[in-house]
Design a protein around this motif. Structure first.
Motif: not given
Ligand code: ADP
Ligand code: MG
Length: 260
Positions: A32-39, A191-196
């Motif tokens: 999984e790739i998650h994004a963390l956003m916020g001020p 993206n090249s790192m994407r794996s389980e």
């Protein structure tokens, strides 16, 4: 091999006696790739620093489990060895140490004594990954980040990530100050790192990086904790509406200082 898991539970962090992170919860699984956003100033970098064990950031409550082991109980170098990687908002220079030596030492540190990476294999892998990031060969023999431009430093962080192959990476504003071409190779590397076997938390202000790295989940952090979670559409919405609209919707007041 089982899929790795990172579980952050009820994390509270203080800096210089001021409570910054207050009840931060997040779970990321391998793949999984998650994004963390916020001020600005909401505590995103503080979460990253606390997980990595920066001495200025005092964890007053909570756990950070990597496959059931609490990272917070480990020394800083043990955390890296356990498989967590942090690309910092401001990468530091390491004078007198070449990039290649730095990487080989870091890789061998993770692999442990008696299991060092064979030199030829290391050189081949480094070569391949540098080519992929369109990095000039000369960067292998230059001192870590010394005299690198902002963009080169970020590219170097991605090279480190690809060489170290951690279980989890936290990328703190890896996109800040990058032009569109630079963004694309950062994305290519991630993206090249994407794996389980790999999970990633991308801390970013802007949704534009997420055009190239598609997150499975987007979290919004305000006043020291996650206040909303959604899919990629949440990042798009924030880009359009800003944080104030969301604050109003969620009934969140502007932060007041809390003494720890
Ligand atoms: N090393 C530090 N010394 C003093 N204050 C800090 C330090 N690091 C963070 N802070 C404070 O903690 C708050 C959150 O900062 P930070 O985690 O960098 O926010 P973000 O990454 O979300 O922009 C800010 O008020 C900031 O000034
Ligand atoms: Mg920050």
């Amino acid at each position: 091999m089982t899929v790795p898991e990172l579980k952050i539970k009820d994390l509270h962090v203080s800096v210089e006696g001021k409570s910054i992170v207050r009840g931060f919860d997040l779970e990321i699984k391998g793949g999984e790739i998650h994004a963390l956003m916020g001020p600005n100033g909401t505590g995103k970098s503080t979460v990253a620093s606390a997980i990595m064990g920066h001495p200025k950031y005092e964890v007053t409550q909570g756990t950070v489990l990597l496959d059931r082991e609490n990272l917070l109980d480990m020394a800083v170098d043990e955390r890296a060895r356990a498989g967590i990687f942090l690309a910092m908002q401001y990468p530091s220079e390491v004078s007198g140490v070449t990039n290649a030596d730095f990487l080989r030492t870091a890789i061998n540190g993770r692999r442990g004594e008696g299991n060092e990476i064979p030199l030829m294999k290391f050189i081949k892998t480094l070569d391949k990954k540098m080519q992929m990031l369109e990095m000039d060969q000369a960067f292998a023999e230059r001192y870590v980040n010394e005299g690198f431009s902002g963009g080169e430093k970020k590219r170097n962080e991605i090279l480190q990530l690809m060489m170290l192959e951690p279980k989890f990476a936290i990328l703190d504003e890896i996109d800040s100050g990058l032009d569109i071409d630079a963004l694309k190779w950062v994305a290519k590397g991630v993206n090249s790192m994407r794996s389980e076997n790999f999970g990633c938390l991308i801390i970013t202000h802007y949704q534009r990086l997420l055009n190239y790295i598609k997150p499975d989940k987007v979290h919004v952090m305000m006043n020291g904790r996650i206040v909303k979670t959604g899919g990629p559409e949440l990042a798009l919405r924030l880009e359009e509406e800003g944080y104030d609209g969301m604050k109003a919707e969620l009934g969140i007041k502007d932060d007041e200082t809390v003494e720890a």
